[in-house]
Write a protein that holds these residues in place. Structure first.
Motif, PDB file in Angstrom:
ATOM      1  N   ASP A   1       0.818  -1.369   0.024  1.00 15.59           N
ATOM      2  CA  ASP A   1       0.029   0.055  -0.129  1.00 15.59           C
ATOM      3  C   ASP A   1       0.781   1.212  -0.059  1.00 15.59           C
ATOM      4  N   LEU A   2       2.154   1.170   0.001  1.00 15.39           N
ATOM      5  CA  LEU A   2       3.187   2.262  -0.170  1.00 15.39           C
ATOM      6  C   LEU A   2       3.983   2.311  -1.139  1.00 15.39           C
ATOM      7  N   HIS A   3       4.581   3.447  -1.483  1.00 15.92           N
ATOM      8  CA  HIS A   3       5.516   3.456  -2.652  1.00 15.92           C
ATOM      9  C   HIS A   3       6.824   4.044  -2.218  1.00 15.92           C
ATOM     10  N   GLN A   4       7.954   3.409  -2.806  1.00 15.52           N
ATOM     11  CA  GLN A   4       9.282   4.133  -2.842  1.00 15.52           C
ATOM     12  C   GLN A   4       9.400   4.978  -3.996  1.00 15.52           C
ATOM     13  N   LYS A   5      10.443   6.101  -3.455  1.00 20.79           N
ATOM     14  CA  LYS A   5      10.502   6.822  -4.741  1.00 20.79           C
ATOM     15  C   LYS A   5      12.077   7.126  -4.551  1.00 20.79           C
ATOM     16  N   VAL A   6      12.644   7.047  -5.801  1.00 20.75           N
ATOM     17  CA  VAL A   6      14.213   7.671  -6.204  1.00 20.75           C
ATOM     18  C   VAL A   6      14.134   8.497  -7.380  1.00 20.75           C
ATOM     19  N   LEU A   7      15.390   9.182  -7.461  1.00 25.81           N
ATOM     20  CA  LEU A   7      15.443  10.083  -8.559  1.00 25.81           C
ATOM     21  C   LEU A   7      16.510   9.645  -9.388  1.00 25.81           C
ATOM     22  N   VAL A   8      16.264   9.362 -10.770  1.00 25.67           N
ATOM     23  CA  VAL A   8      17.146   8.953 -11.601  1.00 25.67           C
ATOM     24  C   VAL A   8      17.567  10.165 -12.639  1.00 25.67           C
ATOM     25  N   ARG A   9      18.849  10.321 -12.452  1.00 22.97           N
ATOM     26  CA  ARG A   9      19.694  11.424 -13.321  1.00 22.97           C
ATOM     27  C   ARG A   9      20.357  10.867 -14.454  1.00 22.97           C
ATOM     28  N   VAL A  10      19.862  11.113 -15.667  1.00 19.21           N
ATOM     29  CA  VAL A  10      20.546  10.521 -16.936  1.00 19.21           C
ATOM     30  C   VAL A  10      21.481  11.874 -17.536  1.00 19.21           C
ATOM     31  N   TYR A  11      22.748  11.693 -17.485  1.00 17.03           N
ATOM     32  CA  TYR A  11      23.749  12.514 -17.967  1.00 17.03           C
ATOM     33  C   TYR A  11      23.411  13.065 -19.458  1.00 17.03           C
ATOM     34  N   GLY A  12      23.607  14.378 -19.705  1.00 13.71           N
ATOM     35  CA  GLY A  12      23.286  14.964 -21.147  1.00 13.71           C
ATOM     36  C   GLY A  12      24.670  14.703 -21.866  1.00 13.71           C
ATOM     37  N   GLU A  13      24.343  14.559 -23.219  1.00 13.44           N
ATOM     38  CA  GLU A  13      25.448  14.667 -24.099  1.00 13.44           C
ATOM     39  C   GLU A  13      26.356  15.613 -24.260  1.00 13.44           C
ATOM     40  N   GLY A  14      27.674  15.395 -24.301  1.00 15.68           N
ATOM     41  CA  GLY A  14      28.468  16.452 -24.474  1.00 15.68           C
ATOM     42  C   GLY A  14      28.543  17.543 -23.452  1.00 15.68           C
ATOM     43  N   VAL A  15      28.284  17.281 -22.463  1.00 12.94           N
ATOM     44  CA  VAL A  15      28.523  18.197 -21.226  1.00 12.94           C
ATOM     45  C   VAL A  15      29.908  18.122 -20.512  1.00 12.94           C
ATOM     46  N   GLU A  16      30.771  17.107 -20.980  1.00 10.62           N
ATOM     47  CA  GLU A  16      32.221  17.060 -20.446  1.00 10.62           C
ATOM     48  C   GLU A  16      32.927  18.159 -20.818  1.00 10.62           C
ATOM     49  N   VAL A  17      32.551  19.121 -21.569  1.00 10.06           N
ATOM     50  CA  VAL A  17      33.202  20.174 -22.080  1.00 10.06           C
ATOM     51  C   VAL A  17      33.124  21.276 -20.928  1.00 10.06           C
ATOM     52  N   PHE A  18      31.852  21.138 -20.165  1.00  5.61           N
ATOM     53  CA  PHE A  18      31.726  22.092 -19.086  1.00  5.61           C
ATOM     54  C   PHE A  18      32.205  21.827 -17.704  1.00  5.61           C
ATOM     55  N   PHE A  19      32.362  20.399 -17.447  1.00  8.35           N
ATOM     56  CA  PHE A  19      32.898  20.092 -15.949  1.00  8.35           C
ATOM     57  C   PHE A  19      33.165  18.672 -16.079  1.00  8.35           C
ATOM     58  N   ASP A  20      34.138  18.087 -15.175  1.00  5.31           N
ATOM     59  CA  ASP A  20      34.356  16.957 -14.960  1.00  5.31           C
ATOM     60  C   ASP A  20      33.498  16.193 -14.338  1.00  5.31           C
ATOM     61  N   ARG A  21      33.016  15.166 -14.804  1.00  5.85           N
ATOM     62  CA  ARG A  21      31.935  14.382 -14.169  1.00  5.85           C
ATOM     63  C   ARG A  21      32.482  13.620 -12.961  1.00  5.85           C
ATOM     64  N   ASP A  22      33.512  13.097 -13.017  1.00  2.00           N
ATOM     65  CA  ASP A  22      34.332  12.439 -11.969  1.00  2.00           C
ATOM     66  C   ASP A  22      34.471  13.314 -10.571  1.00  2.00           C
ATOM     67  N   ASP A  23      34.932  14.685 -10.933  1.00  5.42           N
ATOM     68  CA  ASP A  23      34.852  15.430 -10.045  1.00  5.42           C
ATOM     69  C   ASP A  23      33.657  15.745  -9.314  1.00  5.42           C
ATOM     70  N   GLU A  24      32.429  15.838 -10.017  1.00  4.44           N
ATOM     71  CA  GLU A  24      31.267  16.192  -9.727  1.00  4.44           C
ATOM     72  C   GLU A  24      30.614  15.022  -8.753  1.00  4.44           C
ATOM     73  N   ILE A  25      31.048  13.548  -9.423  1.00  4.05           N
ATOM     74  CA  ILE A  25      30.439  12.663  -8.345  1.00  4.05           C
ATOM     75  C   ILE A  25      31.276  12.586  -7.048  1.00  4.05           C
ATOM     76  N   ARG A  26      32.598  13.051  -6.934  1.00  5.57           N
ATOM     77  CA  ARG A  26      33.226  13.231  -5.778  1.00  5.57           C
ATOM     78  C   ARG A  26      32.534  14.091  -4.627  1.00  5.57           C
ATOM     79  N   THR A  27      32.184  15.308  -5.429  1.00  2.75           N
ATOM     80  CA  THR A  27      31.740  16.287  -4.635  1.00  2.75           C
ATOM     81  C   THR A  27      30.455  15.796  -4.177  1.00  2.75           C
TER      82      THR A  27
END
Length: 279
Positions: A62-88
């Protein structure tokens, strides 16, 4: 990677995503046998990524769990480092800031779903809410993050300029004045680095879509740390004011309307709340 919107995760979705979602559910005691038990709701307001709320029935039914799924955009690596973002992101979780990281897959990650509402552009003009945001931003700036405390603003501007020159045609480069931006960046760096500056861990993308508020407790949560880094805190304040001139629910979210930029009284009120929030 595509996730079916307003429905269920299709069988064609990557196996890695299915496995990670099933593992997260299992950790919470929910055994998922059919992908159709995962219900997908797309969330709006994100520019860099696609964001989805994923629900599934709990073992109690009778209850529901919720999570948020984030799908990375294409080409965003030119703006920031994804590994750095995960560490942050992981470090922020340890500090008790923002959502917890629940799982990762090749094209994105699964985060804790925060039971709070995303602010609107109008909320940022509300003096009470604005004061809460200011206090939270001061707290953010005072975080002690691992790694060097070097200012990244000027290096990042030059990197983005270099990328823009590679991507633009000669006509576009001339229209956007890319040939003179390098000189402007150097001039600004010289003018704005004189004297003492407060350097802190800055969000660097504090638009209303990255601020959430619990309606009951009025607690503010800052999310999305793709651009977070050490910078002059004055820059982060100024960037927040510029974000008030943006409309992220339009077809041109990158074009700022400076006719709605906060006036002197609004800016002074925000800075006063920022400075008086701690000591």
């Amino acid at each position: 990677m595509a996730i079916k919107k307003n429905g269920f995760i299709p069988s064609s979705a990557p196996e890695e995503l299915k496995k990670v979602l099933t593992a997260v559910a299992s950790e919470w005691g929910d055994m998922i046998e059919d992908m159709e038990e995962f219900h997908v709701i797309p969330l709006k307001g994100a520019m860099t990524n696609e964001v989805f709320q994923i629900n599934w029935p709990t073992k109690h039914g009778d209850l529901h769990q919720k999570v948020l799924v984030r799908v990375y955009g294409e080409g965003v690596e030119v703006f920031f480092d994804r590994d750095d973002e995960i560490r942050t992101f992981e470090c922020m979780s340890k500090h008790g800031q923002g959502p917890r990281l629940l799982g990762r897959f090749a094209d994105g990650r699964i985060e804790e779903f925060i039971h709070a509402r995303t602010l609107s552009a109008a909320d940022l003009r509300d003096p009470e809410i604005s004061a809460l945001v200011a206090a939270k931003l001061r707290e953010f700036h005072n975080l002690h993050m691992p790694g060097p405390k070097d200012v990244l603003l000027w290096e990042r501007l030059r990197t983005w300029l270099s990328q823009a020159k590679k991507l633009c045609s000669p006509e576009d480069a001339k229209e956007f004045g890319l040939d003179i931006l390098g000189e402007e960046i150097s001039m600004l760096e010289k003018e704005l680095t004189q004297g003492s500056q407060d350097i802190g861990f800055c969000h660097n993308d504090l638009q209303y879509g990255n601020i959430m508020m619990d309606e009951e407790t009025r607690a503010i949560t800052l999310i999305d740390y793709e651009y977070a880094s050490y910078n002059p805190v004055a820059y982060d304040l100024a960037n927040h004011f510029c974000e008030m001139a943006a409309n992220y629910h339009s077809e041109t979210p990158h074009i700022l309307d400076y006719s709605i930029y906060p006036d002197l009284e609004e800016r002074q009120r925000f800075i006063s709340a920022y400075l008086t929030s701690s000591d």
